[in-house]
Design an enzyme around this catalytic site. Structure first.
Site: not given
Length: 250
Positions: A51, A195
């Site tokens: 992400d 992430h």
């Protein structure tokens, strides 16, 4: 879509299709050509998802680590950052990575109106469409925060809402060793959350892929599923959450 964003989208598309970007992609990887995927996945597939990118430093490093292990992953990208770094998006897709919608500026979607949610998703889809690939079909709400409104808008726009099975906690400064421990728990069909902006995650990915391979698991693709799967498997509270996506073969 706001008029200012319309001009932003038009500018980004022009940059993404400019000769300089196209020639750079050709020099680094052939568009549409993906790394080979291991033929033997006796214990199934686990999807690695990243992400909050694209990041001009860490995204290329993650892509290179995945390619080095003949693997692919899904990158849920923020529209504003894709505008700022269209070449990174193009190169990731050229390397065979999947790109998903992670909203335009990463808000709490469950606090937004239906019009605001629609704007966040349609703006980001417009930015990513044609930037080295087609319109995204996968969507992840920031922080995993959703609502009936968010689900309704995603369905109307043809986007599959994707949560995750296990959280790496990389944003809470988890060590590569802690991330490896999570990978040791993963089983067929699960979706792992990482992430795109942490060097610790970049350092952990090659080792995570080796752990998965040693367990007979391949890095798979996020696919829509008619069967709901439980999110946040490490959470033991009574309020269970489900989503309609699963890891499978590319």
């Amino acid at each position: 879509m706001h008029s200012a964003r319309v001009w932003q989208v038009m500018f980004v598309v022009m940059v993404a299709l400019s000769p300089a970007v196209v020639s750079d992609v050709a020099a680094g990887a052939t568009p549409g050509r993906a790394p080979s995927v291991a033929a033997e996945c006796p214990n199934g597939h686990v999807a690695l998802t990243f992400d909050d990118g694209p990041d001009p430093v860490t995204t290329p490093q993650l892509v290179a680590a995945l390619r080095a292990h003949d693997s692919r992953a899904t990158f849920f990208m923020v529209g504003a950052d894709a505008q700022a770094h269209p070449d990174v998006v193009v190169r990731a897709r050229a390397a065979g990575m999947e790109v998903g919608n992670h909203t335009y500026d990463h808000p709490f979607l469950d606090e937004q109106t239906e019009r605001q949610v629609t704007d966040e998703l349609t703006t980001t889809t417009a930015i990513l469409t044609g930037m080295g690939g087609p319109a995204p079909t996968l969507f992840r709400p920031p922080y995993g925060r959703s609502s009936a409104v968010v689900e309704r808008v995603a369905e109307r726009l043809g986007l599959t809402l994707v949560l995750w099975s296990r959280d790496s906690d990389d944003y809470e400064e988890a060590t590569p060793e802690a991330m490896l421990a999570q990978a040791e728990k993963a089983s067929d069909g699960e979706i792992l959350l990482y992430h795109d902006r942490f060097q610790s995650t970049v350092d952990a990915v090659p080792r995570i892929l080796e752990v998965l391979a040693g367990r007979g698991l391949c890095a798979g693709r996020v696919l829509p599923s008619s069967t709901p799967r439980m999110a946040y498997l490490d959470y033991d509270g009574p309020d269970k959450t489900y989503f309609h996506a699963v890891a499978g073969p590319w």
